[in-house]
Design an enzyme around this catalytic site. Structure first.
Site, short mmCIF file in Angstrom:
data_model
loop_
_atom_site.label_atom_id
_atom_site.label_comp_id
_atom_site.label_asym_id
_atom_site.label_seq_id
_atom_site.Cartn_x
_atom_site.Cartn_y
_atom_site.Cartn_z
N ARG A 1 0.82 -1.22 0.00
CA ARG A 1 0.00 0.00 0.00
C ARG A 1 0.86 1.26 0.00
O ARG A 1 0.50 2.26 -0.63
CB ARG A 1 -0.95 0.02 1.20
CG ARG A 1 -2.03 -1.03 1.11
CD ARG A 1 -3.01 -0.71 -0.03
NE ARG A 1 -4.05 -1.70 -0.10
CZ ARG A 1 -4.22 -2.55 -1.11
NH1 ARG A 1 -3.45 -2.51 -2.15
NH2 ARG A 1 -5.20 -3.42 -1.09
N GLU B 1 1.96 1.62 -3.48
CA GLU B 1 0.80 2.03 -4.27
C GLU B 1 0.51 3.52 -4.08
O GLU B 1 0.25 4.24 -5.05
CB GLU B 1 -0.42 1.20 -3.83
CG GLU B 1 -1.68 1.51 -4.61
CD GLU B 1 -2.86 0.68 -4.12
OE1 GLU B 1 -3.55 0.13 -4.97
OE2 GLU B 1 -3.08 0.62 -2.88
N SER C 1 15.95 14.58 -1.33
CA SER C 1 16.99 13.64 -0.95
C SER C 1 16.41 12.52 -0.11
O SER C 1 15.54 12.74 0.73
CB SER C 1 18.07 14.36 -0.13
OG SER C 1 19.00 13.44 0.38
#
Length: 165
Positions: A91, A94, A117
């Site tokens: 997740r 995602e 960074s």
């Protein structure tokens, strides 16, 4: 350090945390580190700095001198590609994939052409109550902005002198 040895050390570090009865947040508060950095230390993914050793020893007295020495070495930062199958990690990936392009556009709009960074970087995980009273996860990524450089020949230290014919 070979993988089986590394896994053994990580298991021992996790056992020291578990036997302390402390959460990552508690250890973070005692050491002055972020909760995610504490987790990274105890997973062999971050380097323990000398100034932090006394605080970590105090927070986790079960740590041995060998554990401390292992954590003070520069780590081999890596991940198991099978981790993507773990639902929380899936997740997170995602979410970054879904929101990444928009986040990139906002970074460019606010800062210019550059990136965040992941080395000069802080990360924390917090728990808050939503407006509906349900628990919510807050993940903070706090990374230094790094602008892309215009690649001018005269700034290139490794450039060979031009040879005349």
């Amino acid at each position: 350090m070979e993988e089986s040895s590394r896994a053994t050390v990580v298991r021992q570090l996790q056992n020291a945390k578990c036997s302390s009865g402390k959460s990552y947040n508690q250890i973070a508060q005692e050491t002055g580190l972020t909760n995610v950095y504490v987790a990274q230390l105890l997973r062999g993914q971050a380097q323990l700095k000398p100034d932090t050793v006394p605080k970590l020893r105090s927070a986790l007295p079960q740590l041995t001198d060998d554990h401390i020495q292992q954590m003070m070495r520069p780590p081999m930062r890596s991940y198991d590609p099978c981790l993507i199958q773990e639902p929380t990690i899936y997740r997170l990936n995602e979410a970054v994939m879904h929101f990444g392009e928009s986040i990139k556009e906002i970074i460019n709009e606010e800062f210019g052409d550059g990136i965040m960074s992941a080395i000069d970087f802080y990360c924390s995980v917090d728990k808050v109550k939503g407006v509906d009273g349900k628990d919510r996860v807050v993940i903070t990524f706090d990374g230094k902005y790094l602008p892309y450089s215009e690649q001018k020949v005269e700034h290139m230290a490794s450039k060979r002198p031009t040879q005349e014919s």
